[in-house]
Design a protein around this motif. Structure first.
Motif, short mmCIF file in Angstrom:
data_model
loop_
_atom_site.label_atom_id
_atom_site.label_comp_id
_atom_site.label_asym_id
_atom_site.label_seq_id
_atom_site.Cartn_x
_atom_site.Cartn_y
_atom_site.Cartn_z
N ARG A 114 3.73 7.14 38.10
CA ARG A 114 3.78 8.17 37.05
C ARG A 114 3.14 9.47 37.54
O ARG A 114 3.64 10.56 37.27
CB ARG A 114 3.05 7.66 35.81
CG ARG A 114 3.09 8.63 34.62
CD ARG A 114 4.51 8.84 34.16
NE ARG A 114 4.59 9.79 33.06
CZ ARG A 114 5.72 10.26 32.56
NH1 ARG A 114 6.87 9.86 33.07
NH2 ARG A 114 5.72 11.11 31.57
N LEU A 115 2.04 9.35 38.27
CA LEU A 115 1.36 10.54 38.81
C LEU A 115 2.30 11.29 39.75
O LEU A 115 2.41 12.52 39.69
CB LEU A 115 0.09 10.12 39.54
CG LEU A 115 -0.72 11.24 40.19
CD1 LEU A 115 -1.33 12.14 39.12
CD2 LEU A 115 -1.81 10.67 41.08
N LEU A 116 2.97 10.55 40.63
CA LEU A 116 3.90 11.19 41.57
C LEU A 116 5.06 11.83 40.84
O LEU A 116 5.49 12.94 41.18
CB LEU A 116 4.41 10.15 42.58
CG LEU A 116 5.39 10.68 43.63
CD1 LEU A 116 4.72 11.73 44.51
CD2 LEU A 116 5.91 9.53 44.49
N ALA A 117 5.59 11.16 39.82
CA ALA A 117 6.72 11.70 39.07
C ALA A 117 6.36 13.00 38.36
O ALA A 117 7.16 13.94 38.29
CB ALA A 117 7.23 10.68 38.06
N GLU A 118 5.14 13.08 37.85
CA GLU A 118 4.71 14.27 37.12
C GLU A 118 4.32 15.41 38.05
O GLU A 118 4.46 16.58 37.68
CB GLU A 118 3.51 13.91 36.22
CG GLU A 118 3.86 13.03 35.05
CD GLU A 118 4.76 13.73 34.04
OE1 GLU A 118 4.62 14.95 33.86
OE2 GLU A 118 5.61 13.05 33.44
N PHE A 119 3.84 15.10 39.25
CA PHE A 119 3.38 16.13 40.18
C PHE A 119 4.04 15.92 41.55
O PHE A 119 3.39 15.87 42.57
CB PHE A 119 1.86 16.07 40.32
CG PHE A 119 1.13 16.24 39.02
CD1 PHE A 119 0.92 17.50 38.49
CD2 PHE A 119 0.68 15.14 38.30
CE1 PHE A 119 0.25 17.67 37.28
CE2 PHE A 119 0.01 15.29 37.10
CZ PHE A 119 -0.20 16.56 36.58
N ILE A 120 5.38 15.85 41.53
CA ILE A 120 6.12 15.45 42.72
C ILE A 120 6.02 16.45 43.86
O ILE A 120 6.22 16.10 45.03
CB ILE A 120 7.60 15.19 42.34
CG1 ILE A 120 8.28 14.32 43.40
CG2 ILE A 120 8.34 16.50 42.11
CD1 ILE A 120 9.60 13.74 42.95
N ASN A 187 7.02 17.52 50.67
CA ASN A 187 6.90 16.26 49.94
C ASN A 187 8.24 15.53 49.90
O ASN A 187 8.29 14.30 49.98
CB ASN A 187 6.41 16.52 48.51
CG ASN A 187 4.90 16.51 48.42
OD1 ASN A 187 4.20 16.71 49.42
ND2 ASN A 187 4.38 16.30 47.23
N TYR A 188 9.32 16.28 49.77
CA TYR A 188 10.63 15.65 49.67
C TYR A 188 11.02 15.00 50.99
O TYR A 188 11.61 13.91 51.00
CB TYR A 188 11.67 16.67 49.24
CG TYR A 188 11.45 17.17 47.83
CD1 TYR A 188 11.71 16.34 46.73
CD2 TYR A 188 10.97 18.45 47.59
CE1 TYR A 188 11.49 16.78 45.44
CE2 TYR A 188 10.76 18.91 46.30
CZ TYR A 188 11.02 18.07 45.22
OH TYR A 188 10.79 18.50 43.94
N LEU A 189 10.68 15.65 52.10
CA LEU A 189 10.93 15.05 53.41
C LEU A 189 10.11 13.78 53.57
O LEU A 189 10.60 12.76 54.08
CB LEU A 189 10.58 16.05 54.52
CG LEU A 189 10.73 15.54 55.95
CD1 LEU A 189 12.16 15.17 56.25
CD2 LEU A 189 10.22 16.60 56.94
N SER A 190 8.88 13.83 53.13
CA SER A 190 8.00 12.66 53.21
C SER A 190 8.57 11.49 52.41
O SER A 190 8.64 10.36 52.91
CB SER A 190 6.61 13.03 52.67
OG SER A 190 5.75 11.91 52.68
N MET A 191 8.99 11.77 51.19
CA MET A 191 9.54 10.70 50.34
C MET A 191 10.85 10.16 50.90
O MET A 191 11.11 8.95 50.84
CB MET A 191 9.71 11.21 48.91
CG MET A 191 8.40 11.41 48.18
SD MET A 191 8.61 11.90 46.45
CE MET A 191 9.25 13.55 46.65
#
Length: 212
Positions: A114-120, A187-191
């Motif tokens: 939830r934390l990641l989804a809110e502060f992606i 962050n998107y590359l990391s995910m």
């Protein structure tokens, strides 16, 4: 309880691997269910056209991304723990508490998701999420190492299997750590890298292609 009784009780506590597996199944089932329950669909009162609905669904992308990552993560850790439990001849008190510690980290997954989804787009959120991948991995490594040292692994377990389980944890966690470091770039590359690693462990072994 007298000291002698405590010592005797500690010796017989946690022997049943089957009970531990049953508890694990329940906790993983709840954690996986909480992931999808945390995805909130658009309110009907705020949607008045197909275009508005599509835009609202598009805004769910961060939640959907975090959900897929976490479901894969939980599935991989469930399979990893079950593999270990299937190779234990019996348990003991210390091994039981190691696995309870592992399950504690699993219960945190809906929270960090939830934390990641809110502060992606925030690195802090991603690094906290990665920590929630590192900790259960470390617990599984500790579990297998402990079982090997204390002769809790079933007799007849091949040496290749004993080594493969440790290597799998180390290689996977190394790849996850590299993926987490990519947040310095994006962050998107990391995910994306983390998801590729997860898909490798979840799907690729069927076709004989795996990283470790």
């Amino acid at each position: 309880m007298p000291t002698g009784d405590n010592t005797q009780y500690n010796k017989i506590q946690g022997r049943s691997v089957e009970r531990l597996a049953a508890l694990s199944d329940g906790i993983f089932a709840v954690a996986m269910t909480l992931l999808v329950l945390d995805i909130h669909i658009p309110s009907a009162g705020a949607i008045h056209s197909e275009a508005e609905l599509l835009r609202a669904l598009g805004r769910l992308a961060p939640q959907a991304t975090a959900y897929v990552m976490s479901f894969l993560t939980l599935g991989i850790f469930w399979a990893g723990q079950q593999t270990q439990l299937n190779h234990f001849g019996e348990g003991n008190r210390d091994l039981m508490w190691i696995h309870l510690g592992f399950l504690f980290t699993i219960t945190l997954m809906p929270l960090t998701t939830r934390l990641l989804a809110e502060f992606i787009t925030y690195r802090t959120a991603l690094l906290i999420y990665w920590l929630n991948i590192l900790l259960p991995g470390a617990m599984l490594f500790w579990s297998w190492s402990y079982a090997l040292r204390h002769d809790l692994v079933k007799e007849g377990t091949a040496a290749e299997v004993r080594g493969a389980i440790c290597r799998r944890v180390v290689i996977a966690q190394s790849l996850y750590a590299f993926g987490a470091l990519l947040c310095v770039v994006s962050n998107y590359l990391s995910m994306a890298f983390i998801v590729l690693v997860q898909l490798n462990y979840a799907v690729a072994p069927r076709f004989g292609r795996k990283l470790g």
